[in-house]
Write a protein that holds these residues in place. Structure first.
Motif, short mmCIF file in Angstrom:
data_model
loop_
_atom_site.label_atom_id
_atom_site.label_comp_id
_atom_site.label_asym_id
_atom_site.label_seq_id
_atom_site.Cartn_x
_atom_site.Cartn_y
_atom_site.Cartn_z
N LEU A 371 4.08 -3.77 10.51
CA LEU A 371 4.06 -2.52 11.26
C LEU A 371 3.94 -1.42 10.22
CD1 LEU A 371 4.51 -1.73 14.22
CD2 LEU A 371 6.94 -1.56 13.73
N LYS A 379 8.95 3.48 13.38
CA LYS A 379 8.90 2.03 13.13
C LYS A 379 10.29 1.40 13.26
CE LYS A 379 7.25 2.77 8.99
NZ LYS A 379 7.18 4.25 8.94
N ILE A 531 8.10 -4.24 7.99
CA ILE A 531 7.76 -2.84 7.78
C ILE A 531 7.83 -2.60 6.30
CG2 ILE A 531 8.40 -0.45 8.25
CD1 ILE A 531 9.96 -1.47 10.68
#
Ligand code: ADP
Ligand code: MG
Length: 580
Positions: A371, A379, A531
């Motif tokens: 992401l 996020k 992430i």
């Protein structure tokens, strides 16, 4: 004010037998104390004025009786002091456990708003005041009421006019006492605030001691501390002044009453309306009537503080966790790890704007998805919706086809592992911290987990190996070591879904590569959302989802997204430029 009396008294329930024994005992002791002046009166009036040859043996008998009464009274007082305080302390402990358990259940949104220090003071200070009220309140009322009424009735029967003369002073005492009480209460409250400031200063300086030293700013901290410390002193001086003034003035009024009794009493003796024994009895009983009034101030403070404490306690107890299990929540065993977002909207409580708007995507079991998006785009927020740390404002999130709102929270969260940039470790040993991932894990399982997390070797090099204390929040470990412990903890938890939120962002290059290795092995066989702001670390993700303020901008692999030359390519080239 609506005061929750039912709840307030409910805490007596487990201890009612003990509590009523304490109250009964307090009543008996108070009644007994009333007897002493009467016995003195009997000696002076009946015994010493009668046949003196028989007097001595009677005095011995009465002396013996007094000893017995004193023994009973002291045993009774011991019981009241000891068991009475115990009742209060037990009730306080129950409430403290209840409050802590309740706080554990409250949701993230609650902790977003509250300060930890404030919550701590609710658990400690507020309840402390309550235990005093729970025990002393009823006991003091009974004790002083019995003594006051008893003394009044006895004195009235001996000499009504003199009793009424004494009684006339009492309203003056009461007003005086209540006035000073107000002053003292204010002073005490200021004291509490000041000591709170001293504590806050200590906490802040010591928690930041590393920063203090690195800036060589010890003296600044010492000065800040001394300022608070002296303000505390000033407020205490004020309290002592008020107290000294109060007690001395009060004593003066009592002395005035005594003088009045002596003068009027003597005059009455001269007029043959009173005898010496009665005058002595009067003098002995004066404190029985003034003491309750003097204590009135104290009792009203106790009541105010205790009730405020209770209201502060109830304020938290009345809060419902915003996120709870549904009535017939589904308990999941191990999930496959299929995650689906359907038109998900999210806004933080009391915020105007949506952080996430209309997000729809699907992650398949075992998929490794990255992401990406600029800082603050949402996020972390998106990921915190999956374990239901926050509730979606609209839309739904499905795990293995089931709405996360319908899943039992514990079983949902057991299936999801989160590794974040900030690692929180508890004070304790390495072993205890890793076992947090699975409290029933064996030592062998723990060691396997740490080996997978590349943590075994460094743990073995610590002075006590797995039993080394890691210090408050893990200060004795490096950033990379802390992160590997947190990874071992998740290995042990063995979730099907894994969220890696900037897990390596705070690390230097060398630690990063070791931690990355551990993370890769952790991600194997699990649905993983990663992430990372360093795009180089997510190049080999099976799919990259690019998040912007307007929602999902694009999805695809690193290569396809670069070719597409859209948002991702833009982010990538920006970072590439920075690195050059
Ligand atoms: P990212 O992880 O993409 O950097 P976040 O999800 O942390 O972004 O934050 C998204 C937005 O939500 C930011 O504007 C941030 O200020 C806000 N935010 C994050 N956490 C909270 C919170 N607990 N309460 C209120 N607002 C928050
Ligand atoms: Mg974030």
């Amino acid at each position: 004010m609506h005061f929750p009396f039912k709840k307030f008294f409910s805490y007596y329930k487990p201890y009612k037998t003990l509590f009523f024994s304490v109250l009964t005992c307090a009543t008996i002791v108070s009644l007994l104390t009333l007897v002493f002046p009467l016995l003195v009166r009997y000696i002076t009036k009946e015994v010493l004025e009668g046949d003196l040859s028989a007097a001595l043996s009677e005095v011995y008998w009465i002396g013996g009786l007094m000893l017995v009464l004193i023994a009973i009274q002291n045993i009774g007082t011991y019981f009241v002091d000891y068991k009475g305080h115990e009742v209060g302390a037990c009730m306080e402990t129950d409430m403290r456990s209840e409050l802590f358990a309740h706080m554990q259940k409250l949701s993230f949104s609650f902790y977003d708003k509250e300060k930890t220090g404030q919550l701590m003071s609710r658990i400690t200070n507020d309840l402390l005041l309550l235990s005093e009220l729970y025990h002393h309140g009823p006991e003091d009322y009974i004790k002083y009421l019995v003594r006051f009424i008893g003394a009044f009735v006895i004195l009235f029967m001996i000499n009504a006019p003199l009793t009424i003369a004494v009684f006339c002073f009492l309203p003056l005492l009461a007003v005086f006492s209540l006035y000073f009480n107000k002053m003292l209460f204010k002073a005490l409250r200021e004291n509490k605030e000041r000591i709170g400031d001293v504590n806050a200063q200590v906490e802040d300086s010591l928690a930041g001691i590393r920063v203090v030293k690195s800036f060589a700013n010890e003296q600044i901290e010492i000065n800040k501390f001394n300022r608070e410390n002296n303000r505390f002193l000033d407020s205490r001086k004020k309290t002592y002044k008020a107290e000294a003034l109060f007690y001395n003035s009060f004593q003066t009024i009592i002395q005035l009453i005594t003088i009045t009794v002596i003068i009027f009493g003597s005059a009455n003796i001269v007029n043959a309306r009173l005898d010496l024994a009665d005058l002595i009895t009067f003098l002995l009983y004066i404190s029985y009537m003034t003491e309750p009034i003097q204590r009135l101030a104290h009792m009203s403070t106790q009541l105010q503080q205790g009730l405020t404490g209770f209201l502060r306690f109830m304020e938290i107890m009345n809060l419902k966790p915003t996120i709870e299990n549904k009535a017939n929540a589904i308990t999941l065993s191990r999930v496959e790890g299929d995650i689906e977002f359907k038109h998900v909207f999210f806004r933080y409580e009391n915020h105007l704007n949506n952080v996430l708007a209309n997000l729809t995507f699907h992650i398949h079991p075992g998929e490794y998805v990255a992401l990406v998006g600029s800082s603050g785009v949402g996020k972390t927020t998106l990921c915190s919706l999956i374990p239901r740390f926050y509730e979606t404002t609209d839309g739904e999130i499905l795990l293995d086809g089931k709405n996360v709102r319908d899943i039992d929270l514990e079983s949902l969260r057991k299936n999801i592992g989160v590794v974040q940039q900030d690692v929180y470790l508890f004070a304790g040993t390495v072993m205890e911290n890793i076992r947090y991932g699975n409290p029933v894990a064996s030592e062998a399982e723990i060691i396997t987990a740490t080996k997978h997390a590349n943590a075994h070797d460094f743990i073995m090099s610590l002075p006590n190996g797995y039993h080394s204390e890691i210090g408050q929040r893990g200060v004795k470990l490096s950033g990379g070591q802390k992160q590997r412990l947190s990874i071992a903890r998740v290995f042990l938890k063995n979730p099907s879904v894994l969220i890696l939120d900037e897990a390596t962002s705070a690390l230097d290059n060398e630690s990063e590569s070791i931690v990355k290795e551990s993370l890769e092995s952790l991600a194997k066989g699990r649905t993983t959302i990663v992430i990372a702001h360093r795009l180089s670390t997510i190049r080999n993700a099976q799919r990259i989802i690019v998040l912007t303020e307007d929602g999902i901008a694009e999805e695809g692999t690193h290569d396809t997204l670069l070719i597409r030359n859209g948002a991702y390519a833009h982010l990538y080239s920006k970072q590439f430029e920075l690195q050059v």
